[in-house]
Design a protein around this motif. Sequence first.
Motif, mmCIF file in Angstrom:
data_model
loop_
_atom_site.group_PDB
_atom_site.id
_atom_site.type_symbol
_atom_site.label_atom_id
_atom_site.label_comp_id
_atom_site.label_asym_id
_atom_site.label_seq_id
_atom_site.Cartn_x
_atom_site.Cartn_y
_atom_site.Cartn_z
ATOM 1 N N ILE A 1 0.813 -1.225 0.000
ATOM 2 C CA ILE A 1 0.000 0.000 0.000
ATOM 3 C C ILE A 1 0.849 1.280 0.000
ATOM 4 O O ILE A 1 0.473 2.293 -0.580
ATOM 5 N N LEU A 2 2.042 1.225 0.601
ATOM 6 C CA LEU A 2 2.887 2.425 0.672
ATOM 7 C C LEU A 2 3.336 2.904 -0.705
ATOM 8 O O LEU A 2 3.633 4.076 -0.894
ATOM 9 N N PHE A 3 3.420 1.975 -1.660
ATOM 10 C CA PHE A 3 3.918 2.358 -2.990
ATOM 11 C C PHE A 3 2.794 2.665 -3.973
ATOM 12 O O PHE A 3 3.019 2.770 -5.172
ATOM 13 N N LYS A 4 1.571 2.827 -3.445
ATOM 14 C CA LYS A 4 0.428 3.097 -4.328
ATOM 15 C C LYS A 4 0.190 4.612 -4.503
ATOM 16 O O LYS A 4 -0.634 5.020 -5.305
ATOM 17 N N THR A 5 0.886 5.446 -3.711
ATOM 18 C CA THR A 5 0.671 6.899 -3.831
ATOM 19 C C THR A 5 1.293 7.406 -5.128
ATOM 20 O O THR A 5 2.487 7.201 -5.359
ATOM 21 N N PRO A 6 0.500 8.076 -5.984
ATOM 22 C CA PRO A 6 1.085 8.588 -7.238
ATOM 23 C C PRO A 6 2.115 9.686 -6.948
ATOM 24 O O PRO A 6 2.025 10.389 -5.941
ATOM 25 N N THR A 7 3.105 9.792 -7.837
ATOM 26 C CA THR A 7 4.163 10.790 -7.613
ATOM 27 C C THR A 7 3.942 12.060 -8.433
ATOM 28 O O THR A 7 4.760 12.966 -8.394
ATOM 29 N N LEU B 1 9.023 17.147 -2.082
ATOM 30 C CA LEU B 1 8.322 18.427 -1.896
ATOM 31 C C LEU B 1 7.153 18.532 -2.861
ATOM 32 O O LEU B 1 7.225 18.014 -3.986
ATOM 33 N N PRO B 2 6.067 19.224 -2.452
ATOM 34 C CA PRO B 2 5.004 19.499 -3.429
ATOM 35 C C PRO B 2 5.603 20.361 -4.549
ATOM 36 O O PRO B 2 6.312 21.325 -4.262
ATOM 37 N N ALA B 3 5.339 19.984 -5.800
ATOM 38 C CA ALA B 3 6.018 20.656 -6.922
ATOM 39 C C ALA B 3 5.483 22.057 -7.195
ATOM 40 O O ALA B 3 6.226 22.932 -7.632
ATOM 41 N N ALA C 1 6.968 8.983 2.771
ATOM 42 C CA ALA C 1 7.303 10.362 2.387
ATOM 43 C C ALA C 1 6.405 10.850 1.248
ATOM 44 O O ALA C 1 5.941 12.002 1.255
ATOM 45 N N ARG C 2 6.154 9.996 0.277
ATOM 46 C CA ARG C 2 5.289 10.394 -0.843
ATOM 47 C C ARG C 2 3.891 10.757 -0.351
ATOM 48 O O ARG C 2 3.275 11.712 -0.817
ATOM 49 N N LEU D 1 3.035 11.800 2.698
ATOM 50 C CA LEU D 1 3.083 13.076 3.440
ATOM 51 C C LEU D 1 3.218 14.253 2.477
ATOM 52 O O LEU D 1 2.545 15.279 2.625
ATOM 53 N N SER D 2 4.086 14.093 1.487
ATOM 54 C CA SER D 2 4.333 15.178 0.537
ATOM 55 C C SER D 2 3.107 15.459 -0.334
ATOM 56 O O SER D 2 2.789 16.612 -0.625
ATOM 57 N N SER D 3 2.395 14.399 -0.715
ATOM 58 C CA SER D 3 1.195 14.610 -1.542
ATOM 59 C C SER D 3 0.083 15.283 -0.738
ATOM 60 O O SER D 3 -0.885 15.788 -1.288
ATOM 61 N N ASN D 4 0.244 15.305 0.604
ATOM 62 C CA ASN D 4 -0.691 16.033 1.465
ATOM 63 C C ASN D 4 -0.165 17.415 1.833
ATOM 64 O O ASN D 4 -0.647 18.046 2.773
ATOM 65 N N GLY D 5 0.880 17.875 1.102
ATOM 66 C CA GLY D 5 1.314 19.259 1.240
ATOM 67 C C GLY D 5 2.539 19.506 2.113
ATOM 68 O O GLY D 5 2.883 20.655 2.373
ATOM 69 N N TYR D 6 3.226 18.439 2.546
ATOM 70 C CA TYR D 6 4.389 18.621 3.430
ATOM 71 C C TYR D 6 5.709 18.446 2.685
ATOM 72 O O TYR D 6 5.805 17.634 1.764
#
Length: 348
Positions: free
Chosen positions: A46-52, A76-78, A104-105, A107-112
């Motif tokens: 499940i951890l690797f299912k977050t799109p980048t 980082l959010p792009a 990390a992906r 957290l980052s996709s949620n704006g961090y």
Amino acid sequence: MAPKKRQLPGVDEKLQKLLDANMDEAPARRRAREAFKEIQLGIDHILFKTPTDGLKMEESYEVNSRGLKIFCKSWLPATSRPKAIVCYCHGYGDTCTFFFEGIARKLSSNGYGVFAMDYPGFGLSEGLHGHIPSFDRLVDDVIEHYSKVKEQPELRELPTFLFGQSLGGAVALKAHLKQPSAWNGAILVAPMCKISEDMVPPWILTQILIGVAKFLPKKKLVPQKNLAEAAFKDLKKREMTAYNVISYKDKPRLQTAIEMLRTTEEIERRLEEVSLPLLILHGEADIVTDPSVSKALYEKASSSDKKLILYMDAWHSLLEGESDAMINQVFSDILSWLNEHSEKLTGS
């Protein structure tokens, strides 16, 4: 006795050779990670299912003040300014390039903005694999790296949080005790404030090992249960730990074990000195790090803002080794705490 050879399904002879190589020094670990990077990201977790999409990710090596080449990574959010920055402290034997990649992906996709490093002697950083000659020095290396991160002009005004898992929880707490007002809060997942009695050798054997360590600090002599078996509840996810090809899987080195024991004893003595906002998350059935000491940390910490969440029947690896539903629940608890604290500090 040599550690068991790692066998991974579908791995050809050339890749197997990289796996079987002596990984005491960083170049061998870097070669193995490079070869397995895509395979790791392709496993069904499940951890690797977050799109980048929409994430800016960077890897680099930086030479620190002790002359050691340290591996660092950021997510980082792009297209938007991060809400806050999260600085990660990884667990024993681990690296920030495998399971944490997925954390990390998310957290980052949620704006961090997320920053991570491998400690000297772990993952892709320079140093003898699995060797901690001084826990204090390791913490100083972490403080040095994250102080530079926080000084970057575009990040300087943002709230900053520590995120420590297992041994990384001890690293985060020690960093806070050395710099009491440097951080806006800490998230501690199954923190190593005390190693569970089940994982520590009997007292008399410990005393013998402490004596031997004076002469043979790097020797791999400390008896230990299989960490993946003790930490990962979900059997399918436990099998996936084999893909963490540069994790340290041998018996602990003597000095490393002693440094971890001394550090947990020190933290247990100094719980009252912990003063920053805290989110402590622990599985009630954890037999690797002791959940009763997370309760003691929650009760004794002088922080006015602290929260403890205990997950019934959950084991040690809350974000990697539980059911998908439990992993999602833990993430949801982390994100709601981060959102609340970031908003409070930025007023947005």
